[in-house]
Design a protein around this motif. Structure first.
Motif, PDB file in Angstrom:
ATOM      1  N   LEU A 108       9.706  12.318  -2.335  1.00 43.01           N
ATOM      2  CA  LEU A 108       8.916  12.792  -1.354  1.00 43.01           C
ATOM      3  C   LEU A 108       9.010  14.336  -1.079  1.00 43.01           C
ATOM      4  CD1 LEU A 108      10.164  10.160   1.271  1.00 43.01           C
ATOM      5  CD2 LEU A 108       8.165  10.019   0.063  1.00 43.01           C
ATOM      6  N   GLU A 109       8.330  14.767  -0.069  1.00 45.89           N
ATOM      7  CA  GLU A 109       8.205  16.416  -0.148  1.00 45.89           C
ATOM      8  C   GLU A 109       9.030  16.742   0.904  1.00 45.89           C
ATOM      9  OE1 GLU A 109       6.706  18.499  -1.854  1.00 45.89           O
ATOM     10  OE2 GLU A 109       5.905  16.797  -3.152  1.00 45.89           O
ATOM     11  N   PRO A 110       9.761  17.797   1.018  1.00 44.86           N
ATOM     12  CA  PRO A 110      10.711  18.374   2.064  1.00 44.86           C
ATOM     13  C   PRO A 110      10.028  18.427   3.340  1.00 44.86           C
ATOM     14  CG  PRO A 110      11.192  19.553  -0.020  1.00 44.86           C
ATOM     15  CD  PRO A 110       9.985  18.740  -0.132  1.00 44.86           C
ATOM     16  N   ARG A 111      10.507  18.432   4.401  1.00 37.39           N
ATOM     17  CA  ARG A 111      10.310  18.906   5.799  1.00 37.39           C
ATOM     18  C   ARG A 111       8.657  18.215   6.010  1.00 37.39           C
ATOM     19  NH1 ARG A 111      12.070  22.927   9.422  1.00 37.39           N
ATOM     20  NH2 ARG A 111      12.420  21.979  11.401  1.00 37.39           N
ATOM     21  N   THR A 112       8.402  16.972   5.783  1.00 40.11           N
ATOM     22  CA  THR A 112       7.344  16.385   5.608  1.00 40.11           C
ATOM     23  C   THR A 112       7.278  15.219   6.513  1.00 40.11           C
ATOM     24  OG1 THR A 112       6.658  17.225   3.443  1.00 40.11           O
ATOM     25  CG2 THR A 112       5.183  15.406   4.401  1.00 40.11           C
ATOM     26  N   ARG A 113       6.134  14.953   7.302  1.00 40.55           N
ATOM     27  CA  ARG A 113       6.232  13.810   8.220  1.00 40.55           C
ATOM     28  C   ARG A 113       5.586  12.768   7.514  1.00 40.55           C
ATOM     29  NH1 ARG A 113       4.331  14.601  14.386  1.00 40.55           N
ATOM     30  NH2 ARG A 113       6.420  15.457  14.039  1.00 40.55           N
ATOM     31  N   TYR A 114       5.977  11.296   7.420  1.00 36.89           N
ATOM     32  CA  TYR A 114       5.402  10.384   6.953  1.00 36.89           C
ATOM     33  C   TYR A 114       5.625   9.265   7.940  1.00 36.89           C
ATOM     34  CZ  TYR A 114       6.396  12.545   2.478  1.00 36.89           C
ATOM     35  OH  TYR A 114       6.436  13.512   1.124  1.00 36.89           O
ATOM     36  N   TYR A 115       4.381   8.245   7.626  1.00 38.13           N
ATOM     37  CA  TYR A 115       4.254   6.952   8.282  1.00 38.13           C
ATOM     38  C   TYR A 115       4.449   5.897   7.646  1.00 38.13           C
ATOM     39  CZ  TYR A 115       2.181  10.492  11.719  1.00 38.13           C
ATOM     40  OH  TYR A 115       2.008  11.443  12.579  1.00 38.13           O
ATOM     41  N   TYR A 116       4.922   4.717   8.211  1.00 36.24           N
ATOM     42  CA  TYR A 116       5.130   3.703   7.172  1.00 36.24           C
ATOM     43  C   TYR A 116       4.824   2.401   8.023  1.00 36.24           C
ATOM     44  CZ  TYR A 116       9.649   3.582   9.639  1.00 36.24           C
ATOM     45  OH  TYR A 116      10.565   3.689  10.649  1.00 36.24           O
ATOM     46  N   ARG A 117       4.893   1.164   7.301  1.00 32.01           N
ATOM     47  CA  ARG A 117       4.953  -0.169   8.027  1.00 32.01           C
ATOM     48  C   ARG A 117       5.218  -1.067   6.836  1.00 32.01           C
ATOM     49  NH1 ARG A 117      -1.659  -0.046   9.525  1.00 32.01           N
ATOM     50  NH2 ARG A 117      -2.503  -0.446   7.579  1.00 32.01           N
ATOM     51  N   PHE A 118       5.456  -2.205   7.432  1.00 38.97           N
ATOM     52  CA  PHE A 118       5.787  -3.476   6.586  1.00 38.97           C
ATOM     53  C   PHE A 118       4.493  -4.576   6.726  1.00 38.97           C
ATOM     54  CE2 PHE A 118       9.802  -1.110   6.782  1.00 38.97           C
ATOM     55  CZ  PHE A 118      10.522  -1.270   5.545  1.00 38.97           C
ATOM     56  N   ILE A 119       4.370  -5.142   5.680  1.00 43.21           N
ATOM     57  CA  ILE A 119       3.067  -6.131   6.021  1.00 43.21           C
ATOM     58  C   ILE A 119       3.645  -7.514   5.452  1.00 43.21           C
ATOM     59  CG2 ILE A 119       0.754  -6.675   5.289  1.00 43.21           C
ATOM     60  CD1 ILE A 119       0.260  -3.910   4.870  1.00 43.21           C
ATOM     61  N   ILE A 120       3.327  -8.357   6.211  1.00 47.45           N
ATOM     62  CA  ILE A 120       3.675  -9.996   5.825  1.00 47.45           C
ATOM     63  C   ILE A 120       2.175 -10.582   5.783  1.00 47.45           C
ATOM     64  CG2 ILE A 120       4.200 -10.751   8.050  1.00 47.45           C
ATOM     65  CD1 ILE A 120       5.923 -12.741   7.349  1.00 47.45           C
ATOM     66  N   GLU A 121       2.072 -11.465   4.611  1.00 50.87           N
ATOM     67  CA  GLU A 121       0.908 -12.255   4.552  1.00 50.87           C
ATOM     68  C   GLU A 121       1.135 -13.640   5.002  1.00 50.87           C
ATOM     69  OE1 GLU A 121      -0.928 -11.793   1.000  1.00 50.87           O
ATOM     70  OE2 GLU A 121      -0.892  -9.480   0.452  1.00 50.87           O
ATOM     71  N   LYS A 122       0.250 -14.045   5.931  1.00 51.42           N
ATOM     72  CA  LYS A 122       0.192 -15.216   6.655  1.00 51.42           C
ATOM     73  C   LYS A 122      -1.371 -16.182   6.607  1.00 51.42           C
ATOM     74  CE  LYS A 122       2.828 -17.317   8.669  1.00 51.42           C
ATOM     75  NZ  LYS A 122       3.546 -18.531   8.669  1.00 51.42           N
ATOM     76  N   GLU A 123      -1.448 -17.126   5.849  1.00 53.09           N
ATOM     77  CA  GLU A 123      -2.546 -17.682   5.908  1.00 53.09           C
ATOM     78  C   GLU A 123      -3.911 -16.981   5.569  1.00 53.09           C
ATOM     79  OE1 GLU A 123      -2.619 -19.510   9.741  1.00 53.09           O
ATOM     80  OE2 GLU A 123      -0.842 -21.042   9.199  1.00 53.09           O
ATOM     81  N   GLY A 124      -3.795 -16.216   4.789  1.00 44.40           N
ATOM     82  CA  GLY A 124      -4.850 -15.357   4.340  1.00 44.40           C
ATOM     83  C   GLY A 124      -4.951 -14.009   5.251  1.00 44.40           C
ATOM     84  N   GLN A 125      -4.031 -13.667   5.972  1.00 50.62           N
ATOM     85  CA  GLN A 125      -4.192 -12.360   7.057  1.00 50.62           C
ATOM     86  C   GLN A 125      -2.853 -11.629   6.535  1.00 50.62           C
ATOM     87  OE1 GLN A 125      -3.700 -14.442  11.229  1.00 50.62           O
ATOM     88  NE2 GLN A 125      -5.357 -13.039  11.396  1.00 50.62           N
ATOM     89  N   ARG A 126      -3.178 -10.023   6.585  1.00 58.85           N
ATOM     90  CA  ARG A 126      -2.232  -9.308   6.364  1.00 58.85           C
ATOM     91  C   ARG A 126      -2.050  -8.795   7.745  1.00 58.85           C
ATOM     92  NH1 ARG A 126      -3.554  -4.583   3.000  1.00 58.85           N
ATOM     93  NH2 ARG A 126      -1.422  -4.888   1.908  1.00 58.85           N
ATOM     94  N   LEU A 127      -0.393  -9.085   8.181  1.00 61.11           N
ATOM     95  CA  LEU A 127       0.008  -8.775   9.433  1.00 61.11           C
ATOM     96  C   LEU A 127       1.161  -7.839   9.325  1.00 61.11           C
ATOM     97  CD1 LEU A 127       0.612 -12.602  10.506  1.00 61.11           C
ATOM     98  CD2 LEU A 127      -1.285 -11.046  11.319  1.00 61.11           C
ATOM     99  N   GLY A 128       1.017  -6.697  10.044  1.00 63.79           N
ATOM    100  CA  GLY A 128       1.543  -5.396   9.917  1.00 63.79           C
ATOM    101  C   GLY A 128       2.551  -5.150  11.102  1.00 63.79           C
ATOM    102  N   SER A 129       3.845  -4.540  10.668  1.00 64.27           N
ATOM    103  CA  SER A 129       4.779  -4.095  11.748  1.00 64.27           C
ATOM    104  C   SER A 129       4.249  -3.076  12.556  1.00 64.27           C
ATOM    105  CB  SER A 129       6.157  -3.720  11.100  1.00 64.27           C
ATOM    106  OG  SER A 129       5.836  -2.474  10.239  1.00 64.27           O
TER     107      SER A 129
END
Length: 707
Positions: A108-129
């Motif tokens: 990663l880069e120093p002093r940089t803001r990042y965004y993140y999420r985790f995704i679970i797949e259920k019955e053809g859907q992508r469901l995010g945290s």
């Protein structure tokens, strides 16, 4: 310590290598829908460094409660995830780890803001945290101030996290949140009734918990099994404000005692105050594993990828002490006070009459003259068989009343009511017994020494006079002698390896950062009640100087002074200690070193705790002792320690620090303790109005000035 690799670790390392290099965005992928119900503890990040950070979540799928669950992690520079820096599928949240998942992301880069999420797949859907936001540390040479909040002690039971709510309101531009201990409290809600069922702690498997007798017909369950400790983290992390703070800022976390057991040392609990043996290594290992599962940690500076909580060394090989560099001006030294420390210097089960330092010892130290009064007289009680029998009978009676069997009490009486005993304790017992031929013993001509009664010990099994409220002047003499005769071991709070590490980082040339900030779970501020000149205090025998708590650094005064000297001398006056634990706000200068103690997020304020203790000791409201120790507590602390620049013992909140090249700015955000049981979640404006703020400047050389 190196650990043998097993198949699971090897597989995770392979995943780690892939995770650190997998990038990309696919135009034809399915949209990500709101999947918050699958992520009941939301997301978190931790241990930010210039090029890396650890990302965390817990996922649940009611249809697969015992199966490992595959997740995709996406990290981007923007909240819309248009500019991704990592996307990796097939990361397993393992049932064996309570479906928690930690991933270290690198490059990663120093002093940089990042965004993140985790995704679970259920019955053809992508469901995010929920979407998390994090930030890496500044580059080593970056000439930029560093801002962080210090927080601790967040009892959940019957309380509300108004302090976290306020931090979110302020929307501070922080590099991280430093949490210095007591993230959880190990007990359920049996002894802490709550009118709100949402603020209750229950164990899913209460049969595996440890019953604790609180006296007076009261009891509670404390965590013992891995399941119990996991229940605590799940419950605490259910709070929406705590979740949002984790979603917004990376945390750097160290434990104190309640993550395992109150006032613990090594793997020992202290619930029974010496009535029973409380060495509990398996319980300690369970507590540590749950901590490692739920905290985003990089304790070993591991390579990129999935981190395995079970792969981390646990008791007795635990290591969570670590350091962080934030640009040119901050090196943060995170220490572990609990894991390696020895027992409290005064045993909770000490017989008050036992002489700890006899006349020969006092003479060899050249201090016998200071203890010439009759109050320090002692005898070899074996030479007074009638009195010895009475004292043994009294011991048995007290011990049985405290819960020991008659047989166990008799065995202890035989072992302890012998040899040199202080008349200051023995004679009042003999007078009360009024047995013919076994009256009090004349102190005239008897040798002088220091017994546990002279340190404040009055009862057989009690924290008073052992961990709390000890007589300072005699305790300091005893502590110094123990320190000298044990080669420092009796006060080796950090353990040998950790202290070598800490001293190495403080040596000349080891670090070029302007400020060296030591994070301690317990306070370095000396907290003293000086009642010597209080003529209205009765009885006169109470007119002493007292340490309020020797479970913290006041309990190891010689080691404390040595560490403060190193911080002062090896940092060119740029050393600083930040701490928590005591449920109060302090700013003080100790041995030339500024020490800042953050108030508790939600745990009982120390003024309230002291009031309960003083009443239980027989000094009700209206008594002089109660007035000085409770009502006027802050003034009493200031009188006892002139180095205190600021104190508030009746507030909750947090402290925000800004570390720059010339000074450290500290802002205490404080909420009256009475507000901790009020739910302000729907009344943010009212909450803001109830907070106050006190600002200070910490300057090189050990000065603290109000802003």
């Amino acid at each position: 310590m190196s650990q043998p690799l097993h198949r699971r670790t090897v597989l995770q390392c392979l995943v780690a290598a892939a995770a650190s290099t997998a990038f990309g965005c696919h135009d034809d992928e399915l949209p990500v829908e709101d999947g918050r119900p699958y992520f009941p503890q939301s997301v978190a990040s931790g241990d930010p460094r210039a090029l890396s950070v650890v990302l965390w979540t817990r996922v649940v799928d009611p249809e697969r409660p015992d199966a490992d669950i595959a997740l995709t992690l996406v990290v981007a520079r923007d909240e819309a995830f248009q500019h991704r820096v990592l996307e990796k599928a097939g990361l397993l949240a393992r049932a064996a780890n309570d479906h928690t998942l930690q991933v270290k992301v690198t490059h990663l880069e120093p002093r940089t803001r990042y965004y993140y999420r985790f995704i679970i797949e259920k019955e053809g859907q992508r469901l995010g945290s929920p979407v998390g936001r994090t930030r890496t540390a500044p580059a080593y040479g970056a000439n930029a101030p560093v801002r962080f909040a210090v927080a601790n002690c967040q009892d959940f039971r019957g309380r509300y996290y108004n302090s976290w709510h306020r931090l979110l309101q302020l929307d501070e531009d922080l590099d991280f949140v430093l949490f210095v201990g007591d993230y959880i409290y190990e007990a359920d809600s049996s002894a802490v009734p709550s009118p709100d069922p949402a603020r209750v702690v229950r164990f899913s498997d209460p049969g595996s918990a440890l019953p604790r007798d609180l006296g007076g017909g009261r009891g509670e369950l404390v965590a013992q099994s891995l399941s119990n400790y996991r229940d605590l983290y799940r419950t605490y992390r259910s709070d929406p404000f705590l979740q949002r703070v984790h979603e917004r800022y990376p945390f750097i976390v160290v434990w104190d005692d309640h993550e395992f057991s109150n006032d613990c040392w090594d793997a020992h609990a202290t619930y029974t105050d010496g009535r029973t043996e409380e060495l509990q290594p398996e319980r300690r290992r369970n507590a540590e594993l749950a901590f490692f599962e739920y905290m985003p940690l990089d304790t070993t500076e591991a390579p990129a990828g999935v981190l395995d909580p079970e792969g981390l060394p646990r008791y007795p090989d635990t290591r969570i002490w670590r350091d962080f560099i934030f640009g040119k001006h901050l090196r943060l030294l995170v220490t572990d006070y609990r894991t390696y420390r020895p027992d409290h210097l005064i045993p909770e089960d000490a017989y008050p009459a036992t002489v700890a330092m006899d006349a020969a010892v006092l003479g060899s130290l050249g201090i016998a003259g200071a203890f010439a009064a009759d109050a320090f007289a002692y005898v070899n009680i074996d030479e007074f068989p009638a009195q010895q029998a009475v004292l043994r009978g009294a011991y048995v009676q007290l011990a049985v009343g405290a819960g020991l069997t008659a047989e166990a009490a008799a065995a202890r009486a035989a072992a302890l009511v012998r040899g040199n005993l202080a008349l200051a304790y023995a004679n009042p017992v003999l007078v009360a017994a009024a047995q013919p031929g076994a009256g009090p013993i004349d102190p005239a001509g008897k040798p002088r020494g220091l017994a546990f009664v002279h340190l404040g010990k009055q009862e057989l099994f009690s924290s008073i006079g052992a961990r709390n409220v000890v007589i300072k002047d005699t305790f300091d003499v005893y502590a110094a002698w123990r320190y000298a005769t044990s080669g420092g071991g009796a006060q080796h709070a950090l353990g040998e390896a950790q202290e070598v590490w800490l001293m190495g980082l403080l040596r000349e040339g080891a670090s070029t950062q302007t400020w060296k900030v030591m994070a301690s779970s317990v306070s370095m501020t000396s907290m003293i009640w000086d009642l010597r000149a209080k003529a209205d205090v009765e009885p006169p025998t109470v007119r002493n100087r007292y340490y309020f708590s020797v479970d913290q650094w006041d309990g190891f005064p010689d080691k404390r002074n040595a560490l403060l000297a190193a911080l002062r001398e090896r940092t060119d006056g740029h050393g600083l200690v930040v701490a928590g634990d005591i449920h109060a706000a302090f700013a003080s200068v100790e041995q030339g070193v500024p020490c800042l103690t953050a108030p508790a997020i939600a745990s009982t304020a120390v003024q309230e705790e002291a009031g309960e203790a003083v009443e239980a000791a027989g000094f009700p409201p209206g008594s002089a002792v109660y007035r000085y120790v409770v009502t006027e507590q802050e003034a009493t602390f200031r009188e006892g320690n002139p180095g205190i620049a600021f104190v508030d013992t009746n507030a909750h909140g947090f402290t925000v620090l800004e570390v720059g090249p010339e000074e450290v700015k500290a802002a205490y955000h404080l909420l009256p303790s009475s507000e901790v049981r009020v739910d302000y979640s729907a009344r943010p404006e009212e909450l803001a109005a109830r907070f106050s703020r006190s600002d200070f400047h910490v300057r090189p050389g050990g000065t603290i000035d109000a802003a």
